[in-house]
Design a protein around this motif. Sequence first.
Motif: not given
Length: 536
Positions: A334-359
């Motif tokens: 990612q060329p330009h990044m903000f320090l106040s946020r996390d840059y994650v892959q799309p799989q993180w959203v689906y794994d959080c949904v299936n486990s019902l927790i913020i991984i």
Amino acid sequence: MKDIMFLAHEPLLEKFREIRAYDKKIKRALAKKNKDEVARLEKNRPSYTLDHLVKERYPQFVDALRDLDDCLTMIHLFAALPAVESERINVNRIHNCRRLSHEWQAYISRTHSLRKTFISVKGIYYQAEVQGQKITWLTPHALQQVIPDDVDFNVMLTFLEFYETLLAFANFKLYHSINVKYPPTLDPRLEALAADLYALSRYLAASSRTLLLDNKAIVPSESEQVDGGQADRQPNETDVRLALLQNQLPANESSSLTRLVVDVIDEDEDDMETRECKALFKNLKIFLSREVPRESLLFVIPAFGGVVGWDGDGSPIKESDESITHQIVDRPTQPHMFLSRDYVQPQWVYDCVNSLIIIPTENYLIGRVAPPHLSPFVDNEAEGYVPEYAETIKRLQAAYKKQLLPMPDLEQQDIDDPKNLFIEGVINRSEDTEASQRKREREILEKQYHNELKIEMQGVTCSASVPLQGNTLDEDIEGSIPQPDHAPNENENLSKSLMSRKKRKLYEAMQIGKARKRADIELLKERKKKADKQND
């Protein structure tokens, strides 16, 4: 004969005959080159509907919900196909399928009914719970679709015609159940920007908010305004909470108050599982980069209470917004990044949904190999193989809920009441002691019997006065006693010989299934070992 007579009285048959006769009139007008007559006939061509078929087949709405799996899969498939006139797949039908699929997704997202999701090679699986019925459907990936030559689209289009009517009925009923007018009226600007799902979400939120406020009678009614508003009315808990909220907010923040009012009303109506789903991404603002599957994430994230924006026109939040907590990126850097946020892959959203927790996001950061994407539709305990990452998710869930994980041989009720452990331990110890004592007595009797049998075979009369030859005789006899390993096989063969042929075949099929499951488990373990070696 009864079935044929029933079909003979079908109203559609008469309509088909009428359409066939009408087509003959058009052909005659074309043969006479009468263009005005052809235009008039084309304008007044008779049409038919399948509404009565839906009512006959599904007398209750629950019956229609149970049969929506194939319907949703078919409609989402045609919504992603290109228009091909040679295969009778016209543009209007594609647009209608896309509209119906977006209306369904908007309802699921608004009511927070989504429960599971899984990304596979075929597409993305979703499972929602609507009025107590679990509905699972498959949507294709957002890629260019190729029309195969060996598929008969005439049969599929016949099913699609019925499924369009069925889903329209279902959407109508579901939208009216949450006090929303159907069909919805969308923002033309968002429609032009291909943001139909976001426009539907905004329409649902605005409509349900207005109607809920009217139905809950937040404004005093005419009966309460009699005699200058002095009518006696006992305030309930909701009224007290609304009054507190009204006093805490400034007068110009009516929209914020309205949103809070709707949240208070919704909390009283939702069950526990829906509240958990609604609160998963509640305090998160997620931004989507242009390379991620936008339509799927626009459906999943709001269904679990999150605020989402994307890279393009019509987005409610921009990429430069500093309140964004996570940005979904599917690129190595990612060329330009903000320090106040996390840059994650799309799989993180689906794994959080299936486990019902913020991984935690450490394993899903840019450039890292993501953990295995586990299917929520597989029961690991029943399959006999629990992946390593599933154990990690289970520990994270226990830590999130502040629970203690039981040991392999224990259950949760044993941890809640330690007396159960002590009582079960005493009972198990006494049972083991009795079983070992009975086994020891049985071995002594068997050994004595074999010793006496050996002496009689040698021609010596066995009497109480003649001592038995202990050690040497015991060693010879122990060699002649069959080993206990062969006992289960003999018992199994004996049981099979007493079975009937049908039961024996069924038993053999069960054993073959168990052997295959064991082979699959061993294969998974070998793959895990090879993957660990490659990583090392």
